[in-house]
Motif scaffolding. Structure first.
Motif, mmCIF file in Angstrom:
data_model
loop_
_atom_site.group_PDB
_atom_site.id
_atom_site.type_symbol
_atom_site.label_atom_id
_atom_site.label_comp_id
_atom_site.label_asym_id
_atom_site.label_seq_id
_atom_site.Cartn_x
_atom_site.Cartn_y
_atom_site.Cartn_z
ATOM 1 N N GLU A 1 5.893 12.928 6.511
ATOM 2 C CA GLU A 1 4.971 12.215 5.610
ATOM 3 C C GLU A 1 3.507 12.548 5.901
ATOM 4 O O GLU A 1 2.639 12.296 5.065
ATOM 5 C CB GLU A 1 5.203 10.703 5.746
ATOM 6 C CG GLU A 1 5.099 9.952 4.429
ATOM 7 C CD GLU A 1 6.280 10.215 3.511
ATOM 8 O OE1 GLU A 1 6.049 10.612 2.359
ATOM 9 O OE2 GLU A 1 7.422 10.037 3.940
ATOM 10 N N ASP B 1 1.490 14.107 3.200
ATOM 11 C CA ASP B 1 0.912 13.374 2.062
ATOM 12 C C ASP B 1 -0.570 13.062 2.275
ATOM 13 O O ASP B 1 -1.260 12.608 1.374
ATOM 14 C CB ASP B 1 1.682 12.067 1.807
ATOM 15 C CG ASP B 1 2.850 12.280 0.845
ATOM 16 O OD1 ASP B 1 2.968 13.372 0.273
ATOM 17 O OD2 ASP B 1 3.653 11.343 0.668
ATOM 18 N N SER C 1 0.738 7.436 -1.746
ATOM 19 C CA SER C 1 2.101 7.668 -2.249
ATOM 20 C C SER C 1 2.147 7.542 -3.762
ATOM 21 O O SER C 1 1.307 6.863 -4.362
ATOM 22 C CB SER C 1 3.048 6.632 -1.634
ATOM 23 O OG SER C 1 4.343 6.761 -2.185
ATOM 24 N N SER C 2 3.138 8.170 -4.366
ATOM 25 C CA SER C 2 3.396 7.967 -5.801
ATOM 26 C C SER C 2 4.556 7.004 -6.039
ATOM 27 O O SER C 2 4.812 6.631 -7.189
ATOM 28 C CB SER C 2 3.721 9.303 -6.479
ATOM 29 O OG SER C 2 2.638 10.177 -6.389
HETATM 30 O O1 DON Z 1 5.229 9.108 -1.242
HETATM 31 C C1 DON Z 1 5.184 10.054 -2.020
HETATM 32 O O2 DON Z 1 4.615 10.013 -3.088
HETATM 33 C C2 DON Z 1 5.920 11.323 -1.653
HETATM 34 N N1 DON Z 1 6.060 11.418 -0.224
HETATM 35 C C3 DON Z 1 7.232 11.308 -2.362
HETATM 36 C C4 DON Z 1 7.949 12.606 -2.193
HETATM 37 C C5 DON Z 1 8.948 12.793 -3.241
HETATM 38 O O3 DON Z 1 9.157 12.005 -4.110
HETATM 39 C C6 DON Z 1 9.696 14.036 -3.136
HETATM 40 N N2 DON Z 1 10.769 13.988 -4.063
HETATM 41 N N3 DON Z 1 11.209 14.045 -5.017
#
Ligand code: DON
Length: 612
Positions: A462, A465, A494-495
């Motif tokens: 993570e 991100d 995050s999304s």
């Molecule tokens: O939190 C987030 O937005 C990303 N780490 C999510 C990653 C993700 O959805 C990858 N997959 N489809």
């Protein structure tokens, strides 16, 4: 018990996107997924997709994996509530969906109790104390794109176990050991590897084999697992057993914490015992917005959208989009004007997301302005309903509330979102009493850092991100701002956006999705399909999806859109690109007449809704 494991063309879908998914686990020099997933220009039929949702009059669980849905329903049938069930599901997914289900990652859980109480649990990972702003920048001043993605240095302090324990303590009725029992059994006795998992493990081999424990567990010491083989995870079973006995303290201060800290110390990671001991999940206020639509009989139906606050960027984006579309007549996705208006709305919402969103515990996010109907009305007037805008001409707006005019002199430096990741997982649960849970959690991309703790669980990546370097793209092509810079204790933006709709004050729809930036579009479209277009639950999930994220200036269309739609959009000035699938929405609708729970798992990834 009504069950649906969507038997459809998932293998074909996996194969058609396999090349893209492989590179997703690799590094940021790869082209964005938009480009990788482009290819087949023709529309695609889904004759084998379910037309009807799974119906149950009591409880319903919709997840990516049938074994996890069954675990959740078993808990409901034992008398557990939706939160007990959701915690059971999350632990079970950590065993049977190693790509995204996790105890080594983090996520969000939106809870709405039958008595109307709502809460948002944020167990997003945090940067460890030794993390520094430039930790992924090499001596040459350039970002090392692998460092924030693969291996122990890419891992942020996991939040899932603390978050699940908090959810259970606050809203559950059962003991941790009882809700963890299905997961412990699945890890200890093993489960049958399905074709999807076998393909995934083969695909992830180059990275998994870099790490001894990953090689041992997921590559079976060089004897690849095939569909029909049994995957046992004794190390994970032992860890889950200890957590079941000792609670989250085991993960953050007990033997598991020591094992993880030792792994880190021996493998170049920076998470220390202290980081684990200090991890705290947060309870946050739910974001809310109200809308009115006209019902079949011409009567008014009122809707309330309950959704995710920062550090999710998704809830703000969804409310801003729904506000902008409030007075726009939407007919459906075979209507080019409807697609046009929603795509232009997405373009503007993503421009704002880029500029303004971050971890609101540390940076100021103008949530009130961004979600204010007055601001949305102004923004909507910038859309030409006949002609696509150019993203070069669309900039972040000046969000403000009705009461005040803009106070922001100039929008901050934008964050550009280019691609999307491979995996993350969303599940929804509704119990017989009407308590509901929407939860999305993740290791970031598929199999996270690909490093597995000696305690048997995969570790997230993570840290990617965050902004590794302003101006340098991360795995998802995100070129991010200072607001999302790496700093100890910060949560990366995050999304993920678990979301719940109320219809005339009653529970109506539980939704969310994986998919990097496309999480927002997939979830928004599911909401529009249910609330604005009046689709049935399964139709709301099956309907073709599209995605525009401002930059790059491309409209992604799922394969199922007919060529005529693509040509019509192109003639309006859109640059279009086909994509295999957008999002994986495992949703539950409530039949307003009967109160039945309508489990609508996403056939794009062979989701499973189980109810009774
Ligand atoms: O939190 C987030 O937005 C990303 N780490 C999510 C990653 C993700 O959805 C990858 N997959 N489809």
């Amino acid at each position: 018990m009504p069950v649906r494991k969507s038997s459809h063309l998932f293998l074909r879908a996996i194969l058609s996107s396999a090349a893209a998914l492989v590179v997703v686990t690799r590094f940021a020099m790869i082209p964005p997924l938009h480009a990788q997933m482009a290819g087949n220009q023709s529309s695609e039929k889904h004759d084998n997709w379910p037309r009807e949702a799974v119906r149950g009059s009591h409880g319903m669980v919709a997840t990516d994996e049938e074994l996890a849905s069954q675990a959740g329903v078993a808990i409901l049938k034992q008398g557990g509530n939706a939160i007990d069930s959701a915690v059971a599901v999350a632990f079970a997914l950590a065993v049977v969906e190693p790509a995204a289900g996790n105890i080594g990652g983090g996520g969000f859980m939106l809870v709405r109790l039958a008595n109307g109480e709502t809460t948002f649990l944020d167990y997003r990972e945090v940067a460890p104390a030794k993390a520094t702003r430039d930790m992924y920048v090499g001596a040459d001043g350039k970002v090392d794109p692998q460092a924030s993605l693969i291996g122990y240095r890419s891992v942020a302090v996991p939040g899932t176990v603390a978050g699940l324990e908090l959810a259970l303590k606050k809203y559950g009725t059962m003991k941790l050991a009882d809700v963890m029992a299905p997961a412990i059994r699945l890890a200890d006795q093993g489960f049958l590897v399905n074709q999807r998992l076998a393909i995934e493990l083969d695909r992830e081999k180059p990275e998994l084999q870099l790490f001894a424990v990953s090689r041992h567990i997921f590559l079976n010491d060089g004897k690849p697992l095939h569909a029909g083989d049994t995957l046992k995870q004794p190390e994970l079973a032992a860890t889950l057993q200890r957590i079941a006995q000792n609670g989250a303290a085991e993960f953050y201060r007990g033997q598991t914490a020591h094992m993880l800290a030792d792994d880190m110390a021996h493998s170049g990671g920076i998470i220390a015992l202290d980081d684990l001991a200090h991890y705290t999940p947060k309870i946050r206020e739910v974001l809310r917005a109200k809308y009115t639509t006209s019902g079949h009989a011409g009567d008014n139906v009122t809707w309330e959208v309950l959704t995710s606050p920062p550090p999710s960027s998704g809830g703000v984006a969804i409310i801003e989009a729904l506000n902008m579309l409030n007075n726009v007549p939407l007919k459906g996705w075979d209507d080019v004007e409807s697609v046009h208006m929603v795509a232009e709305t997405m373009r503007r919402v993503f421009a704002d997301r880029a500029a303004y969103l971050g971890d609101a515990d540390f940076v100021s996010v103008p949530v009130a302005g961004l979600t204010d109907p007055c601001y949305a009305k102004e923004l909507a007037t910038t859309i030409d309903p006949h002609r696509a805008s150019s993203s070069k001409a669309v900039h972040a707006g000046n969000p403000h509330t009705c009461a005040a005019s803009s106070t922001i002199a100039a929008p901050p430096q934008a964050i550009v979102s280019l691609g999307e990741g491979a995996h993350t997982t969303h599940f929804s649960v509704v119990d017989a009493a009407g308590n509901a849970v929407a939860s999305t959690y993740t290791l970031n991309n598929s199999y996270g850092s690909h490093a597995t703790s000696s305690a048997g669980f995969l570790l997230n990546d993570e840290m990617d991100d965050f902004t590794s370097q302003p101006g340098a793209p991360n795995l998802f092509g995100l070129i991010q701002s200072e607001a999302n810079a790496i700093a100890p204790g910060h949560r990366p933006l995050s999304s993920m956006v678990p979301t719940i709709l109320l219809r005339d004050g009653k529970l109506s729809f539980v939704t969310g999705s994986p998919g990097g930036p496309t999480i927002i579009s997939a979830t928004l479209l599911s909401v529009i399909n249910w609330m604005r277009l009046g689709m049935d639950a399964q139709a709301a999930i099956n309907a073709p999806r599209f995605h525009h994220q401002w930059s790059p200036d491309q409209l992604l269309l799922e394969q199922s859109f007919p060529e005529s739609m693509e040509r019509a959009l192109q003639s309006r000035g859109f640059t279009t690109l086909r994509k295999g699938r957008i999002g994986t929405v495992n949703a539950i609708g409530i039949d307003p007449k009967t109160g039945d729970r309508l489990g609508a798992a996403d056939p794009r990834r062979e989701g499973s809704a189980v109810g009774y």
